[in-house]
Every structure is written in structure tokens, then in C-alpha cells.
Design an enzyme around this catalytic site. Sequence first.
Site, PDB file in Angstrom:
ATOM      1  N   ASP A 284       0.830  -0.975  -0.084  1.00  0.00           N
ATOM      2  CA  ASP A 284      -0.134   0.003   0.014  1.00  0.00           C
ATOM      3  C   ASP A 284       0.926   1.021  -0.017  1.00  0.00           C
ATOM      4  OD1 ASP A 284      -2.023   1.664   0.028  1.00  0.00           O
ATOM      5  OD2 ASP A 284      -3.171   0.812   1.884  1.00  0.00           O
TER       6      ASP A 284
HETATM    7  C1  NOJ Z   1      -3.929   3.980   0.387  1.00  0.00           C
HETATM    8  C2  NOJ Z   1      -5.148   3.112   0.352  1.00  0.00           C
HETATM    9  O1  NOJ Z   1      -5.002   2.227   1.710  1.00  0.00           O
HETATM   10  C3  NOJ Z   1      -5.370   1.991  -0.530  1.00  0.00           C
HETATM   11  O2  NOJ Z   1      -6.670   1.512  -0.523  1.00  0.00           O
HETATM   12  C4  NOJ Z   1      -5.168   2.810  -2.113  1.00  0.00           C
HETATM   13  O3  NOJ Z   1      -5.515   1.760  -3.080  1.00  0.00           O
HETATM   14  C5  NOJ Z   1      -3.898   3.398  -2.098  1.00  0.00           C
HETATM   15  N1  NOJ Z   1      -3.701   4.262  -1.016  1.00  0.00           N
HETATM   16  C6  NOJ Z   1      -3.670   4.093  -3.394  1.00  0.00           C
HETATM   17  O4  NOJ Z   1      -4.299   4.993  -3.580  1.00  0.00           O
END
Ligand code: NOJ
Length: 755
Positions: A284
Site C-alpha cells: 500500500d
Molecule cells: C492507500 C489506500 O489504503 C489504498 O486503498 C489505495 O489503493 C492506495 N492508497 C492508493 O491510492
Amino acid sequence: MSRKLLSVGLLAVCLQGQAQLDKEVKMNQYITILMQKMTLEEKIGQLNLPSVGFDVTGPILSQGVEEKIKKGLVGGVFNTYTPAAVRKLQELAVNETRLKIPLLFGYDVIHGHRTIFPIPLGLSATWDPALVQRTARAAGDEAAADGLNWVYSPMVDIARDPRWGRVSEGAGEDPYLGSQLATAYVKGYQGNDFILDNTVLACVKHFALYGAGEAGRDYNTVDMSRLRMYNEYLPPYKAAIDAGVATVMTSFNEIDGVPATANKWLLQDLLRKQWKFNGLIVTDYTGIPEMSAHGMGDAKKVGELALNAGNEMDMVGEVFLKYGAELVKSGKVDQAVIDAACRNVLEAKYKLGLFDDPYRYVNEARNKTAIMNEAKLALSKEAAIKSMVLLKNANNTLPLQAGKKIAFIGPLVQDQRNLIGNWSGAGDWKKAVSIWSALEQKYGAGKFLYAKGANLIDDPALRKRLNDHDGQITLDEKSPEQLITDAVQTAQQADVVVAVLGEAFGMTGEAASRSMIGLPDNQLELLKALKKTGKPIVLVLMNGRPLTLQWENDNVEAILETWFGGTQAGTAIAEVLFGEANPSGKLSMTFPRNVGQVPIYYNHKNTGRPFDENQKYTSKYLDIPNSPLYPFGHGLSYTTFSYGEIKLSKPTITNADKLQVTVRVENTGNFDGVETVQLYIRDLVGSITRPVKELKRFEKVSLKKGEGKDVTFTLSVDDLKFYNTDLKFVAEPGDFKVFVGTSSEQVKEVAFSLK
Ligand code: NOJ
């Protein structure tokens, strides 16, 4: 089936299997030859996933992305779309790098891309996997027509704590429903064949247990027994893997004291070995450098941990880029680890056909016809209608009668901004249909009364927090007192008041946990003032989580939960309010009476001292009942349904048997309607304690008024299995109950046993 047909069938399966093997051999050869030409730096470059364009969830840490692409130091990018933008970056990768390896283009397509569908929590309230699959297919088709080939969805984190803002992005609290919908999303995005130019890689997230953060606070610590994990939290991720999801995103939280991003047990033993996942693992957003704050070491150390655990793409962190080569040269990370990761990135690109045509997803003509076309808008309306949950409808207040004088009151009556909810980055809220404009379009201007009644939020500190991050919450020129006075005067002229209230979209989603989950105070004040007029009140809610609605439930006639319904929300709500459509949604998450009950979920354990009114020392609260305000599976209709007694095909089954459970459901009211018939089981005695109910099947039945149907479910021994203390998936002989009904609380029951 005749023998001959059977062997023809078998032959076809064998040929298909052979064709698949041939494809894989070809792919492996292609990638092996390509990798032989790659330097260590180029391989590490493939593992780098910077963000370009928008600042969605944090600082944009990836500087000079274009320069890095030209140097072969980028494997994919995210947060940029449109054929023109994608073409520009793809050209840099294909024309200016030594090996001409195309880029992946990812984006958070969460509930639609340009055409926005209801938020995922709303979609899950449809209990309609086929519909969810259609929305995911439409979203995938639009994303692909906008240059994208990878979507960061589905989020399948089981959530039992409505304080957590991200419950809006998931499918609620139940492992079975969650698994059905996880499968539907994956199939929808990915279709049957990546080689088609409108199918995209899906990404199941957040692996794992991200929904179980303590106290509902985002990014917070998770600590959970293996039994709870296997039986309650892991099934939806596993379902996505079994459905063939191409990529997995690791979560921010820790598991057993080790952040998921460094967790070898999670990524190697469970995901790779037990579940046989052979796709791509991505972190993530800054998940790797954040491990320093977790207390796992400096940037280099956490890079080492992340690589050795099996992460293959580093989202935004650029830790692999900075330290990857050094880690290999110093022997901290094996070259084979980098090779395996690079191979998986290249495989994803190969499967998408990007080596044949890097511009497969760059098609201006398709962009014009695929985006927000009539079919997608119609689907958005259909999904919005089917996601709405009628929580209460005393005196048949709904549907409204057009002949009556109706006042629409509230900050969300004319609002467009909030309708598309959170995580709708490419959606254009100006294209969302407000309730008011839908009413005018359908019934003509000047037909209804209107007053705003309140700002969405009056609390200045909260407003600032939201507006600092694009909350777009404005204040009316009138004072809060004046707004209420005007609203009360408007209500006094009406036969019925429809109050449209709720959360601002920014109060839900990432980093949007709340400690109190009621309506904003000023809106509740408005509702209390409206109540004093004595007019019947219909409360239409827009929100992204279960709310605490005890006062509302006790004081208004009807409550319609509409979530954030998407591009066509206004039209959908108008059609439901006036009875052109009959609500059929069912809650996928329990609505508590107050926050003190949280975490609250229907499939809880019985304890040794279950509630007993006559006994002091039983599991209860002194001040409120244990039961929720609205249970999992709850949702009314304008019509009524009656359930007959449950009939079983036999009272006892063996491992080899199937059990047929039949119940007659009748539409006993005055409208045609759709009912979601729910089947739960309880394992009465086990080697570990078992939940008081577990959803095992559901079926939507459409019944004309007066019509009845027999609904038959087939269970087998597999439906009775669970993970025991040795983490073996077993069914234990003994007595069970089966329940069938309209919600997790309103059921009929009978007993059966497994021999
Ligand atoms: C953080 C989030 O937790 C995740 O769900 C998302 O896909 C990513 N950022 C990318 O934006």
C-alpha cells in the site's frame, strides 16, 4: 450424459488445459529472454510504483517520475488517466528506455470510474453478486477506455466497527456475503480474458485484517487469534484469490506484531504456499517506509524486510529503488528474490498484452463511446435503487403520494457534491443528479416545498479538518437559527416532511474514523425542530457507515438508507420515494443503538452466560439491550412477506448427503416486491465455540403481490465446516440448527444433525 459426450467434454477440457500450458510456456520463455538482458537496476526499476498527478492519500513522494521512467526505473504508475496522459507516459517507457518495457497504469477505481455507482457498502446491501459483477465490469470497461489497466479494488476487509471510515469501501461484516461479492468484483473487472482491451487487473486489498484496527481508528494495531482470522476475516481474501485475482495489496496494519508488509507468514506461508497465489503482490501507499514508524528499523532495514517477505512492487515509497541493489550486493536480499518479483511484474504486463501493444488501453474513440454512456447510467440508477434499505416504515408512510403537499428539507436535498461519495476520484460530481433536480424533472418545477434547514456541518473544527482535504463544505449565508426557523415554517405548510440528512462524503473513507457516529448535531437539532411540527417525517439518509439512529427511529415515521448512491442517486431516490421502485436492500452491517455496543455483529459467540433478564450475572449492559437497533440482514419493503415453516429433505445427513431446505415465501402486501431470503446455521456443539448464527445461503426472489414461491437451498457437509484449533477445515458430527428468514433476527428454525 452419454459416455461419448463425456469423453468429448473431457477432450475439450484437456485441450483447453493444454492451450493454457502452451501459453504459459510461451510467456515464461519470453520473460526469461527479456530478463537475461536486464541489469539489476532495471529489474529493481520494475518494482517501483510511483504516483503521478493527484495527491490522493498523502504527500506525493515520487519526484521526477518522467525522468525515472526514461531511465527504466519505473514499473508502473498510478493516479493518472485519460488516453492522452497515459500515451504520453507510455511513450517515454517504450521509446526512450533501453528495453522498451511498457508501464502498468493503476488507479483507485472503487465504485465506478467516471460513472459512479453506490459506495461499496451500499452495493453490498443489494445482496446481489450478479449486479455487483455488472458494476465492476462497467467500471473496468470505463477505466480501460480511459487508459488504465489495473484497478485497486475490491477492498474485502471484514469490518465490525462502524467508527472506521473505511467501512464505506467494503462489503460489511459477514465472511460469506463478503466472499460472494469479492468473487463478483474480481470476475467483473477481469472478465474472462485479459487479452481483451477492456479487461483490467483487479487488486484485492488490504491483505490482511485491515478492518480490525483497534477502536475503529484507521491504521491502528490489529491483534487477532488465528481461529478468528481463518474463520471470520480471511475468507473474502481467499475467495478473491480463488476467483483468480491478478494482484494483492498488503495492508498497513500489523499481524502478530509484524506489519503485513514485512510479514513472511502472511505473504509466503499463507498466500503463496497455502493459497497458491501466483500473481503480483504490491504494497500500500508508502507501506514500506511507514514500517520505520512501526518500529521495524531504518529505511534500508524495512526495505530488506519488505523484499524478503515477498512484496514485489513498492507503492510510492521508493525504498526498493534506493536500497534494492545495495541490499542484493551486501547479501541481505537474494538476487533470486528480485528476479522473482521482477518476473511477476513482467508477467502481469505480458498477460495484459502490453508487450504486443503497449497502447492497447489508449483508444480515444473508445473513450468517447464507453464513458458515461446510456447503459452505464442506467446501471448506476439500477444499483442505487437496489442498494437502498428501508429501515423503518410506520403507517405505510412510504411510498409518498404525489397528490399530497410534500416539503423536502435538509442540506442534502439539492446537493450534488456528496452523492458520489468517497473514492470517486475520476467521477464528476457536477454530473450527479440531485434529489431536487430529479423531482423537478419528473414532476415539474414548483411542485414541492423546499428548505435547506441546516448546514451539513456546523462544527468549525470538523469543517476545517474536512475542508483542509477537499471536503468542500460551505456555510449558508443564513444563520443556523434562521435556517431552522425557515425549515419549520416550510414544514408547517406540508402534509409530509421528507428530511434529507446525513454525513458529508469526507466523513467516510480513508483516515475518516469518527468516535461518535450519529447525524451531525446541527442536523439532529433540525430534525427535532421538524418533529415538533407534528407532521409525519420521512428521513432519507446519505452516509457511508452504520449510524446510531435511536432518537430518529423512535421519532420519525419512516427511514430510508440511501448511502452515497452515485451519479444517478437523485433519480433513484425519487423513484423509490414515490413507489415507482420498491426498496429491497438489506443491511450488510449491523446498526448499533449507541457507540458503546461497538464492535457489534450478528455472528457473535454465545458466551457461558448469555443474556437472561432474570439473572444478574449474565452478559449484558445495564442501560441498553444487547441487540442492535437494526440487525444484519434487515431491510423492509413496501409490501410484506410471510414465511412458511422450514421443510428439510431429511433430519440427519452424512458426509456424502445433500440437505435440501425449503421454505415457502409469500408476498402478502399490496405491492410487487423482491425479498432476500436468508439461510443461517448454528453448530450447537463443537471442539471450539461456534457463532450463534452464520449466513450460509441467500436468494433474491421476486414476487408479485399475492404470489408465493417455494425457495429451496441445498447444503452439504462443506457448509458445516470450520477451522478447528489445528487450523484443519472440518465438519464435526452432531446437532445443528438451520434458520431461514428475512433478517438475521427474524427467522424460523429447525434442527438437523450430521452423522
Ligand atoms: C492507500 C489506500 O489504503 C489504498 O486503498 C489505495 O489503493 C492506495 N492508497 C492508493 O491510492
